[in-house]
Design a protein around this motif. Structure first.
Motif, PDB file in Angstrom:
ATOM      1  N   SER A   1       0.821  -1.236  -0.022  1.00 50.69           N
ATOM      2  CA  SER A   1       0.028  -0.052  -0.019  1.00 50.69           C
ATOM      3  C   SER A   1       0.975   1.207  -0.044  1.00 50.69           C
ATOM      4  N   GLU A   2       0.030   2.550  -0.534  1.00 50.51           N
ATOM      5  CA  GLU A   2       0.862   3.603  -0.139  1.00 50.51           C
ATOM      6  C   GLU A   2       0.235   4.268   1.123  1.00 50.51           C
TER       7      GLU A   2
ATOM      8  N   PRO B   1      -2.425   1.384  -4.180  1.00 49.14           N
ATOM      9  CA  PRO B   1      -1.656   2.279  -5.044  1.00 49.14           C
ATOM     10  C   PRO B   1      -2.584   2.924  -6.010  1.00 49.14           C
ATOM     11  N   TYR B   2      -1.867   4.284  -6.433  1.00 48.26           N
ATOM     12  CA  TYR B   2      -2.804   5.033  -7.161  1.00 48.26           C
ATOM     13  C   TYR B   2      -3.131   4.424  -8.395  1.00 48.26           C
ATOM     14  N   LYS B   3      -4.068   4.551  -8.952  1.00 40.35           N
ATOM     15  CA  LYS B   3      -4.672   3.925 -10.306  1.00 40.35           C
ATOM     16  C   LYS B   3      -4.449   5.112 -11.391  1.00 40.35           C
TER      17      LYS B   3
ATOM     18  N   LEU C   1       3.198   7.828  -9.183  1.00 39.91           N
ATOM     19  CA  LEU C   1       2.280   8.397  -8.034  1.00 39.91           C
ATOM     20  C   LEU C   1       2.394   7.487  -6.729  1.00 39.91           C
ATOM     21  N   THR C   2       3.176   8.222  -5.984  1.00 43.75           N
ATOM     22  CA  THR C   2       3.786   7.858  -4.778  1.00 43.75           C
ATOM     23  C   THR C   2       3.166   8.748  -3.652  1.00 43.75           C
TER      24      THR C   2
ATOM     25  N   ALA D   1      -4.346  17.262  -4.339  1.00 43.15           N
ATOM     26  CA  ALA D   1      -4.756  17.629  -5.959  1.00 43.15           C
ATOM     27  C   ALA D   1      -4.588  16.213  -6.791  1.00 43.15           C
ATOM     28  N   ILE D   2      -3.794  15.334  -6.057  1.00 47.83           N
ATOM     29  CA  ILE D   2      -3.673  13.896  -6.982  1.00 47.83           C
ATOM     30  C   ILE D   2      -4.913  13.406  -6.966  1.00 47.83           C
ATOM     31  N   GLU D   3      -5.976  13.656  -6.174  1.00 50.22           N
ATOM     32  CA  GLU D   3      -7.233  13.106  -6.251  1.00 50.22           C
ATOM     33  C   GLU D   3      -8.032  13.676  -7.434  1.00 50.22           C
ATOM     34  N   HIS D   4      -7.555  14.778  -8.021  1.00 48.37           N
ATOM     35  CA  HIS D   4      -8.392  15.666  -8.753  1.00 48.37           C
ATOM     36  C   HIS D   4      -8.020  15.632 -10.381  1.00 48.37           C
ATOM     37  N   VAL D   5      -6.682  15.601 -10.599  1.00 49.30           N
ATOM     38  CA  VAL D   5      -6.006  15.659 -11.901  1.00 49.30           C
ATOM     39  C   VAL D   5      -5.631  14.499 -12.437  1.00 49.30           C
ATOM     40  N   PRO D   6      -6.279  13.827 -13.361  1.00 51.17           N
ATOM     41  CA  PRO D   6      -5.830  12.599 -13.902  1.00 51.17           C
ATOM     42  C   PRO D   6      -4.482  12.562 -14.541  1.00 51.17           C
TER      43      PRO D   6
END
Length: 254
Positions: free
Chosen positions: A10-11, A86-88, A145-146, A156-161
């Motif tokens: 996991s992250e 981990p981020y998709k 994406l760590t 912001a990682i949750e909003h920018v593809p």
């Protein structure tokens, strides 16, 4: 909720802003493995996080401050952290769907081998602020994406593809077929303050030390230059990106 017993896969996200943005994201139930809060610490932020996590039936665990200090390497966790899958990564088509949903022309950022996760996190934060529809990064010799990226991006990682591709040159050619105009940076480029960034565009930012790679540079339709009068004739990658993105924002919203 997805419960991954092997947390090494996991992250880790920590700090109030990052954890809150994570919990508010539509995919929180699928991605959050466990929320950790500092035992004995009471605050409005802690109460807010616990309330949302329990509402969504996520696992919440009270842990001593020493545990949070250890897993965050002494970072400013503010009494909370979360283990997540981990981020998709997104698909290229998701970027165009994002622009279509907003009723705007695609506004894309291409990062050519940005290696420092702190730079990537800062760039994500600025990209979200100016309305970038998506970021494209290469799979190799580039930060992914760590948890460090997530923390630096402050949510912001949750909003920018973010799209990860095997070959940037091929991807740029695909963008050109969709009438996207490609901009890059070069010492002999046009003054960035005269940049007309209207329409479907993609801005290429190069590696922290080597800049844009020669093969990618050949695909650029127009190059831009940030004038400098000091002794050091280069800027940090995230700083240069911020200057150019805000100029693009100003041009597109004039």
């Amino acid at each position: 909720m997805q419960n991954n017993s092997n947390l090494d896969e996991s992250e880790l996200v920590y700090g109030h802003h990052s954890v809150m943005e994570l919990l508010k994201s539509p995919t929180a139930n699928q991605r959050v493995n466990k929320v950790l809060v500092q035992k004995g610490l009471t605050s409005e932020h802690i109460g807010e996080v616990v309330k949302i996590a329990k509402r969504d039936r996520l696992i919440v665990q009270d842990v001593p401050k020493s545990k949070l200090d250890s897993i965050t390497d002494g970072g400013n966790h503010q009494g909370m952290a979360a283990y997540i899958a981990p981020y998709k990564y997104a698909e290229l088509e998701d970027i165009f769907k994002s622009a279509e949903a907003k009723g705007t022309d695609p506004f894309i950022l291409i990062l050519d081998k940005i290696e420092d996760p702190h730079n990537l996190g800062s760039i994500l934060r600025t990209a979200d602020a100016v309305g970038v529809d998506g970021i494209i990064i290469p799979k190799h010799r580039s930060s992914g994406l760590t948890s460090v990226v997530a923390k630096t991006s402050t949510g912001a990682i949750e909003h920018v593809p973010v799209v990860r591709v095997t070959n940037l040159v091929n991807t740029i050619n695909d963008l050109k077929k969709r009438n996207v105009w490609i901009f890059g940076t070069a010492m002999e480029g046009d003054n960035y303050r005269e940049w007309n960034a209207k329409g479907a565009i993609a801005l290429v930012i190069g590696n922290e030390g080597k800049g844009v790679s020669p093969l990618v540079q050949k695909q650029v339709d127009q190059t831009l230059n940030i004038p400098m009068v000091g002794h050091v004739q280069s800027l940090n990658a995230s700083v240069a990106t911020g200057i150019l993105l805000y100029q693009a924002y100003a041009s597109r919203n004039a």
